[in-house]
Design an enzyme around this catalytic site. Structure first.
Site, PDB file in Angstrom:
ATOM      1  CG  LEU A 200      30.751  45.019  41.574  1.00 21.81           C
ATOM      2  CD1 LEU A 200      29.396  44.672  42.164  1.00 21.81           C
ATOM      3  CD2 LEU A 200      30.971  46.523  41.577  1.00 21.81           C
ATOM      4  CG  HIS A 201      32.929  38.527  39.636  1.00 21.32           C
ATOM      5  ND1 HIS A 201      32.364  38.214  40.845  1.00 21.32           N
ATOM      6  CD2 HIS A 201      32.782  37.425  38.859  1.00 21.32           C
ATOM      7  CE1 HIS A 201      31.912  36.973  40.816  1.00 21.32           C
ATOM      8  NE2 HIS A 201      32.151  36.465  39.628  1.00 21.32           N
ATOM      9  NE  ARG A 202      27.896  36.141  39.799  1.00 22.45           N
ATOM     10  CZ  ARG A 202      28.211  34.880  39.598  1.00 22.45           C
ATOM     11  NH1 ARG A 202      28.404  34.454  38.366  1.00 22.45           N
ATOM     12  NH2 ARG A 202      28.349  34.047  40.601  1.00 22.45           N
TER      13      ARG A 202
END
Length: 352
Positions: A200-202
């Site tokens: 998860l990084h967007r």
């Protein structure tokens, strides 16, 4: 003759590894922008993938898109004026990529783009702007799929476009045996196919407290434990917003070999990463994408599904996806010989 490779982020390193060193007798100069500078996102990849120490390290660090891109352009221009390369090679779609593309174009240095032509058609993604502009600056475009070639054709780009397959697939195949010997599953106390892996990084998922809380709540309610190697950017947001991560098991970002071992051993992958979507397919692991679009449409219906931001439906989607059977046998990404194809084409162009 001289070639400069410019990289700066974790996905760049994975794409660089198979190609660097294969362009002899061309002299190869490696420049690292420093876009990713955390050890777990940077140096460990050079060590694991056997990439030589950069000849130049720009050390730009973090910052806004404009600040980071601008700093890289200023420093990279100095290097290009000093080294006078006959070709600049950029990879993927990060800020380092577009910075290098603009510098090369302005200095009239031929530009090569590895992973050209992929499109999500989502202009809210910074990466989409980077990849489109880079392609339109490039003189040699190495596309990973036929879809990418067609995307370029629709934009009027047909000269020096080559479908060579996905260079990340080659890296995966090269390190698959080492991944099989990885002890990461045992070290983390996991059982194969008894956990879900998440990344998860967007910005669309992590920049807002309410969204972060919803996605962690949804993952915490799944029927198997969720393991999440926590991207430094996401960690900052979790700490800033004091987000309750619930039952999700947070671990440090993993070295490449351990990460692909986790992807292979997971029952299912939940991600908003473009690269992890592909690695899930290589690993024959079903994948739920926390986005409304993907730059890899080949994967949809072939083990991957888009969930978007409907996090509350995650549990239902897991059940639905795991009820299906996928062969993962379509050769979307080539034969794993991408770097040799690129090297042969570039040497024939530059040395003829």
């Amino acid at each position: 003759m001289k070639v400069v490779h410019l990289v700066g982020a974790r996905p760049n390193f994975v794409k660089l590894a198979p190609l660097i060193g294969k362009l002899h007798p061309l002299k190869e100069v490696l420049v690292h922008s420093g876009q990713h500078y955390d050890y777990t996102m940077d140096k460990v990849f050079f060590d694991t993938l056997g990439i030589k120490e950069p000849d130049y390290h720009l050390g730009v660090g973090s910052g806004s898109h404009a600040e980071q891109t601008g700093k890289i352009m200023v420093e990279f221009e100095r290097i290009c004026l000093k080294e006078k390369p006959h070709l600049v090679i950029v990879y993927g779609d990060c800020n380092t990529t577009i910075a290098g593309a603009l510098v090369a174009a302005k200095l009239h240095i031929p530009l090569c783009h590895i992973e050209a032509g992929i499109r999500s058609y989502d202009r809210e993604m910074p990466e989409e702007i980077n990849r489109v502009l880079t392609d339109h600056c490039s003189d040699y475009l190495f596309a990973p799929t036929m879809t990418a070639v067609k995307n370029l054709e629709q934009e009027g780009i047909t000269k020096n476009v080559f479908n060579v397959g996905d260079i990340m697939f080659e890296t995966y195949l090269e390190f698959m045996e080492q991944a099989s010997a990885s002890t990461v599953i045992e070290r983390l106390g996991l059982s194969k196919k008894e956990f879900y892996l998440a990344t998860l990084h967007r910005p669309s998922n992590v920049d807002f407290k309410e969204k972060l809380e919803r996605v962690f709540r949804a993952m915490s309610q799944l029927d198997k434990p969720v393991v999440l190697p926590l991207h430094p950017r996401t960690r900052k947001r979790v700490e800033l917003h004091k987000v309750d991560t619930g039952g999700v098991r947070l671990i440090e970002p993993q070295p490449y070999i351990d990460m692909i071992a986790l992807e292979k051993s997971a029952r299912l992958i939940i991600t908003d990463s473009g690269g992890v979507q592909k690695e899930a397919y290589y690993a024959k692991t079903p994948c739920i994408v926390l986005r409304t679009t993907t730059e890899w449409p080949e994967l949809l219906g072939n083990g991957a599904v888009l969930l978007g931001e409907d996090y509350e439906a995650l549990g239902e989607e897991v059940v639905e996806l795991l009820s299906q059977s996928f062969t993962f046998d379509k050769l979307f990404f080539g034969d794993g010989n991408t770097s040799n194809k690129i090297a042969k084409i570039l040497k024939s162009k530059l040395l003829s």
